[in-house]
Design an enzyme around this catalytic site. Sequence first.
Site, PDB file in Angstrom:
ATOM      1  N   SER A 164      -6.048  -1.157 -14.784  1.00 20.75           N
ATOM      2  CA  SER A 164      -5.245  -0.084 -14.193  1.00 20.75           C
ATOM      3  C   SER A 164      -4.226  -0.662 -13.204  1.00 20.75           C
ATOM      4  O   SER A 164      -3.405  -1.481 -13.604  1.00 20.75           O
ATOM      5  CB  SER A 164      -6.193   0.936 -13.549  1.00 20.75           C
ATOM      6  N   ASP A 238      -8.380   7.707 -22.687  1.00 20.10           N
ATOM      7  CA  ASP A 238      -7.965   7.588 -21.282  1.00 20.10           C
ATOM      8  C   ASP A 238      -7.275   8.881 -20.836  1.00 20.10           C
ATOM      9  O   ASP A 238      -6.255   9.292 -21.400  1.00 20.10           O
ATOM     10  CB  ASP A 238      -7.014   6.394 -21.132  1.00 20.10           C
ATOM     11  N   HIS A 268     -10.689   6.419 -19.003  1.00 22.34           N
ATOM     12  CA  HIS A 268     -10.023   5.487 -18.086  1.00 22.34           C
ATOM     13  C   HIS A 268     -11.017   4.538 -17.415  1.00 22.34           C
ATOM     14  O   HIS A 268     -10.765   3.348 -17.314  1.00 22.34           O
ATOM     15  CB  HIS A 268      -9.236   6.254 -17.016  1.00 22.34           C
TER      16      HIS A 268
END
Length: 291
Positions: A164, A238, A268
């Site tokens: 991320s 996600d 995610h």
Amino acid sequence: MFDKAIALTKMIIGGISIVAAASLAGLYTFQNRLVYPSWAQNARNYVDTPDKYNLPYKRVILKTRDNIQLEAYDLHYNDISGDSKTTVLILCPNAGNIGYFLPIIEIFFRQFKTNVFIYSYRGYGNSTGSPTEKGLKIDADTAIEHLINDDFHKDKKLVLYGRSLGGANAIYIASKYKNIVDTVVLENTFLSIPKVIPHMLPKLKYVVSFCHEIWNSEKEISNCSSETPFLFLSGKKDEIVPPEHMKTLYQLCPSNKKQIFEFPKGFHNDTIIQDGYWDIIEKFLEENRFI
Ligand SMILES: *[C@@H]1O[C@H](CO)[C@@H](O)[C@H](O)[C@H]1NC(C)=O
Ligand SMILES: *[C@@H]1O[C@H](CO)[C@@H](O)[C@H](O)[C@H]1NC(C)=O
Ligand SMILES: *[C@@H]1O[C@H](CO)[C@@H](O)[C@H](O)[C@H]1NC(C)=O
């Protein structure tokens, strides 16, 4: 009478601009709290150490050029056995702290037999300061300068592992330090913050132009070396970063040795526990002779 009206109008306009300025300031702060929720989950007050997993480590304090102190954990594989030619630099996502990464540190260290270096961004965990894109990029520069000058790490192969926001940091580092970074592993990272916000918070789509935190990975990835192997790990479910971002980053990446793996059931934050995730990383590191 007329003067009064003008005065009143001025007052109202003045009032409006104060309100506008206040809400813009609010938006600025709000945006930083949203993009960098280092305050959440008590992650500023308590940071687990590798002791918890019986992992040998040194606590290192890095000092940035703008006088911020970053806490880092430095794990040398030869402290438990043999030698390792590789150092994995772990780049954290935007929530939690480096203590949350202990299970991942343990996999790289014990299973893949690599050295591991992990640091807290400014404003996270036990590091001082508060997070901004500019600041985190200084932190990344500081970590890299430390690794290339450190007697132990300087001749090791350098693997970046970023999830991320950590992926955005990894792309920044790989594009800036092309001859230093040997490979990059990215998980569920994004093209840029302005391209994530409308997806995450549809009501905020009109304020995207106020976004000052950009993390333009879309641009930076194109400036990475064609010689650097890249591995993309993408959760197809996600809910925060649309998986198309990973696909586009993969397409834009100029690497001659790039691979993408998609996890049909990965969200995610649980892509990492999907079947095959660590086998894919292990195989990739083996193929490229890092482990
Ligand atoms: C990390 O920060 C916490 C909270 O501020 C503090 O209790 C702890 O002693 C710090 N750890 C170290 C090693 O400084
Ligand atoms: C590409 O990266 C180099 C450093 O490796 C940097 O000097 C240059 O400005 C970058 N170019 C772009 C378009 O970002
Ligand atoms: C994943 O993220 C959600 C919020 O998006 C959170 O509620 C949940 O606890 C997280 N799960 C894990 C395993 O971290």
